[in-house]
Write a protein that holds these residues in place. Sequence first.
Motif, PDB file in Angstrom:
ATOM      1  N   ILE A  91       0.755  -1.238   0.008  1.00 29.73           N
ATOM      2  CA  ILE A  91       0.239   0.183   0.080  1.00 29.73           C
ATOM      3  C   ILE A  91       0.942   1.462  -0.098  1.00 29.73           C
ATOM      4  N   ILE A  92       1.901   1.099   0.757  1.00 29.43           N
ATOM      5  CA  ILE A  92       2.725   2.679   0.860  1.00 29.43           C
ATOM      6  C   ILE A  92       3.447   2.489  -0.510  1.00 29.43           C
ATOM      7  N   GLY A  93       4.195   1.568  -0.878  1.00 28.53           N
ATOM      8  CA  GLY A  93       4.810   1.605  -2.085  1.00 28.53           C
ATOM      9  C   GLY A  93       3.633   2.092  -3.184  1.00 28.53           C
ATOM     10  N   VAL A  94       2.649   1.584  -3.576  1.00 29.69           N
ATOM     11  CA  VAL A  94       1.641   2.230  -4.491  1.00 29.69           C
ATOM     12  C   VAL A  94       1.443   3.728  -4.115  1.00 29.69           C
ATOM     13  N   ALA A  95       1.398   3.962  -2.998  1.00 34.47           N
ATOM     14  CA  ALA A  95       0.998   5.680  -2.689  1.00 34.47           C
ATOM     15  C   ALA A  95       2.283   6.389  -3.100  1.00 34.47           C
ATOM     16  N   GLY A 111       8.870   3.714  -3.815  1.00 34.50           N
ATOM     17  CA  GLY A 111       8.070   2.797  -4.160  1.00 34.50           C
ATOM     18  C   GLY A 111       8.256   1.612  -4.648  1.00 34.50           C
ATOM     19  N   VAL A 112       9.377   1.540  -5.533  1.00 31.15           N
ATOM     20  CA  VAL A 112       9.848   0.387  -6.236  1.00 31.15           C
ATOM     21  C   VAL A 112      10.376  -0.590  -5.133  1.00 31.15           C
ATOM     22  N   ILE A 113      11.081  -0.125  -4.358  1.00 34.49           N
ATOM     23  CA  ILE A 113      11.804  -0.728  -3.418  1.00 34.49           C
ATOM     24  C   ILE A 113      11.021  -1.603  -2.297  1.00 34.49           C
ATOM     25  N   LEU A 114       9.822  -0.882  -1.732  1.00 34.19           N
ATOM     26  CA  LEU A 114       8.880  -1.262  -1.168  1.00 34.19           C
ATOM     27  C   LEU A 114       8.037  -2.420  -1.772  1.00 34.19           C
ATOM     28  N   LEU A 115       7.728  -2.158  -3.181  1.00 32.82           N
ATOM     29  CA  LEU A 115       7.056  -3.231  -3.863  1.00 32.82           C
ATOM     30  C   LEU A 115       7.969  -4.459  -4.115  1.00 32.82           C
ATOM     31  N   ILE A 116       9.018  -4.445  -4.334  1.00 27.20           N
ATOM     32  CA  ILE A 116      10.001  -5.515  -4.418  1.00 27.20           C
ATOM     33  C   ILE A 116       9.944  -6.535  -3.190  1.00 27.20           C
ATOM     34  N   VAL A 117      10.354  -5.357  -1.941  1.00 27.00           N
ATOM     35  CA  VAL A 117      10.433  -6.154  -0.755  1.00 27.00           C
ATOM     36  C   VAL A 117       8.978  -7.045  -0.347  1.00 27.00           C
TER      37      VAL A 117
END
Length: 158
Positions: A91-95, A111-117
């Motif tokens: 959710i935070i990565g998409v935001a 955003g990209v790092i959070l989505l990968i994690v």
Amino acid sequence: MKRQGIFPGVLLVGVGLIFLLQNYNIPYINYIFTWPSILLIIGLAFLFQAYIGKDYHSIFTGILLVGLGIHFHGLQLFSFWPDHWAMFTIIIGVAFLFRYSKTKKDGLIPGVILLIVSLVSFMYIEFIDLFGSLFTYVENFWPVALIGAGIYLLFFKK
């Protein structure tokens, strides 16, 4: 030009609709209008302020609150909804990515790092089976990589 009355207007209309619909005792309405609905309404108010009022800094907050509202509704309403910490990082990565898409400023890398994690954590077992001993070695050092990326963003990227 920013229009300032959008956020409170949408907020009042949304909360008013909740109270109005609760007065009519519609079946199953109590399952829908719970505290996550308040998160959704506040998030939608921020998104209306962001897109209609051209206050693009509200995008992050709006997406975050709408995402949390959807997630908590999903947990209450659907048995298949994932109850995993990675949902919050998604959710935070998409935001971050939504804010970046409109402002073209900060937010792309986090955003990209959070989505990968998030994806790695959801697919943890599959990654271990696929990469075997390499992933076992890397899993001990990925927090250090995240700290290093954060330090780079704080001190070296201007």
